[in-house]
Design an enzyme around this catalytic site. Structure first.
Site, PDB file in Angstrom:
ATOM      1  N   SER A   1       0.852  -1.192   0.000  1.00  0.00           N
ATOM      2  CA  SER A   1       0.000   0.000   0.000  1.00  0.00           C
ATOM      3  C   SER A   1       0.886   1.239   0.000  1.00  0.00           C
ATOM      4  CB  SER A   1      -0.958  -0.042   1.187  1.00  0.00           C
ATOM      5  OG  SER A   1      -1.961   0.930   1.068  1.00  0.00           O
TER       6      SER A   1
ATOM      7  N   HIS B   1      -7.393  -5.756  -0.020  1.00  0.00           N
ATOM      8  CA  HIS B   1      -6.184  -4.987   0.234  1.00  0.00           C
ATOM      9  C   HIS B   1      -5.506  -5.481   1.509  1.00  0.00           C
ATOM     10  CE1 HIS B   1      -3.707  -1.449  -0.386  1.00  0.00           C
ATOM     11  NE2 HIS B   1      -3.933  -1.009   0.846  1.00  0.00           N
TER      12      HIS B   1
ATOM     13  N   GLU C   1      -8.920  -5.565  -4.121  1.00  0.00           N
ATOM     14  CA  GLU C   1      -8.327  -4.536  -3.272  1.00  0.00           C
ATOM     15  C   GLU C   1      -9.367  -3.736  -2.481  1.00  0.00           C
ATOM     16  OE1 GLU C   1      -5.206  -3.964  -2.687  1.00  0.00           O
ATOM     17  OE2 GLU C   1      -4.014  -4.630  -4.400  1.00  0.00           O
TER      18      GLU C   1
END
Length: 495
Positions: A159, A366, A281
């Site tokens: 990320s 995610h 995600e």
């Protein structure tokens, strides 16, 4: 200002506990730093790192070094949230987890700061990035004492950590400090210096913040407490701080920006790279969005419309892949970087808790790949026992060992599935004439071929009959937030 070297000490220094997290506002994703939701936590004295070495590592062992950069949108997170001890032990590598200044203490563009610079680096706007560069210098100078090879350093992060990896690839100040790079769900975007300094209120540009804080010059800015600095910022829903970060300042990040730098020959550090995404995600964030889910008794969660929930995540996930994998890999290869690899993480076997089905609601969301890379299935707090149920224990651990082996093989050889030290199925490079992604799941994975594009995504949205016109418009709005330059085309596809 740019980080300064620490004071030296004599003898042995005990470093047996985690340092404080860097200053940040608590939110649903960083509960580990403590404190009540929406309050300021952490310490300005936070530039520390942690070292994990396998048993038997000693000076001269020459083990590959992997430097982990935590995520958190560059406004939250801490190294203590990630414990890579099993990866270090399983793959015989040394792992360093680093901390760096966050939010406005990490990214701040203002003329008063530049005018008061004591070094060329002080005139930057990317102080969090400079912290990471300083960490890599520490690794270069000291990691051999822990058994690591300073000439074999891999940076990796997820990320915002992946975003920071991209920043280091593009930064001329990081040249020679690392030898491979892995971007897990990273972004390849930035803010211009002008927007970061004088943009709109909702961007929390520095000039607006200085005005709200009542500061007049660099001295009065530095006289503010951490509470005074953060108190001048506007918070989004859920206490997420919006701050211009990763700024094309011409000091740490080239003025042309990340995306342009990564496609310009000679404008980036051309080391072997892995870039990848998770298939679902956005479901991590949708799971927390009251507009999309119903919550019963504060515990049970169901989607209001599962079909739309999946479509919204699907289109946004495709755009994330296009921007961070397909376009980025193709650009770097075209710019002369031959060793580029890509992946997609598809594991979606989360369990069910009465009416809450995490396979549907979270899927391959995610951050889901992190427990597999680290072989440690503790990351999502109360969700962990349901996500990682006992019935998937054997297949999960097998996939985790596979991913850890690929990551470590890449750290050793610069080739994740073709190196001499790895007995792994072939993971082909990204080719100039088309892409191949390694797919990770419990069913054996395999390869995905072909390249996605924004044009294809727009065409698919226009032709999609599985969702209502209003839902199409909502998806178009969401896509426009990620890629404003194509907003008119997204809107046209929804009409």
């Amino acid at each position: 200002r740019a980080p300064r070297a620490p004071q030296a000490w004599q003898g042995r220094r005990e470093a047996l506990s985690f340092a404080s997290a860097c200053v940040q506002v608590t939110n649903v994703f960083n509960a580990a730093v403590g404190g009540e939701f929406g309050t300021l936590q952490g310490d300005e004295d936070c530039l520390y790192l942690d070292v994990y070495a396998p048993a038997g590592a000693e000076p001269g062992s020459g083990l590959p070094v992997m430097v982990w950069i935590h995520g958190g949108n560059n406004v939250s997170g801490a190294s203590q949230q990630y414990i890579p001890a099993k990866l270090a032990a399983n793959e015989n590598v040394v792992i360093v987890t680093v901390q760096y200044r966050l939010g406005p203490l990490g990214w701040f563009a203002h003329q008063a700061i530049r005018d008061s610079a004591l070094t060329p680096e002080d005139a930057s706007a990317n102080f969090g990035t400079l912290d990471l560069i300083e960490s890599l210098k520490w690794v270069s100078e000291n990691i051999s004492a822990f058994g690591g090879d300073p000439e074999l350093v891999t940076i990796f992060g997820e990320s915002a950590g992946g975003w920071n990896v991209a920043s280091l690839i593009a930064s001329p100040l990081a040249e020679g400090l690392f030898d491979r790079a892995i971007m897990q769900s990273g972004l390849i975007d930035d803010f211009s210096l002008a927007d970061a300094e004088a943009g709109t209120d909702d961007q929390n540009a520095a000039a607006k913040v200085v005005e709200r804080a009542g500061a007049r010059d660099a001295a009065s800015l530095r006289a503010l407490s951490a509470q005074g600095v953060f108190g001048a910022y506007l918070l989004e829903g859920g206490s997420i701080l919006t701050v211009p970060r990763v700024i094309a300042d011409g000091v740490v990040i080239p003025e042309i920006g990340l995306r342009a730098a990564l496609k310009t020959p000679g404008a980036f550090n051309a080391v072997p790279v892995i870039t990848g995404i998770n298939r679902d995600e956005l479901k991590l964030f949708q799971f927390l969005d009251p507009r999309l889910i119903n919550r019963w008794l504060g515990v049970f969660v169901v989607a209001k419309d599962q079909n739309f929930y999946d479509a919204l995540a699907g289109y946004q996930g495709r755009l994330w892949r296009i921007r961070s994998v397909d376009e980025t890999a193709a650009a770097m290869v075209a710019a002369g970087s031959d060793d580029v690899y890509a992946y997609r993480f598809d594991w979606d076997e989360g369990g069910r808790f009465f009416i809450t089905d995490l396979k549907k609601l979270i899927g391959a969301a995610h951050g889901m790949e992190i427990p597999f890379v680290f072989s440690r299935f503790e990351l999502f707090g109360r969700l962990d026992p349901v996500l990682f149920r006992k019935s998937t224990d054997k297949s999960r651990k097998a996939l985790a060992r596979e991913m850890g082996a690929y990551w470590a093989a890449f750290a050793r050889d610069g080739e994740p599935g073709t190196g001499a030290s790895a007995n792994l199925p072939l993971w082909p490079r990204w080719a100039a004439d088309g892409g191949t992604l390694k797919r990770f799941d419990s069913a054996g994975g395999g390869l995905l071929t072909g390249v996605d594009s924004v044009d294809s995504l727009i065409a698919d949205l226009a032709a999609d009959q599985s969702i209502t016109p209003e839902q199409k418009r909502l998806i178009a709005d969401a896509l426009s937030g990620w890629l404003p330059a194509r907003a008119d085309e997204f809107a046209a596809a929804a009409d």
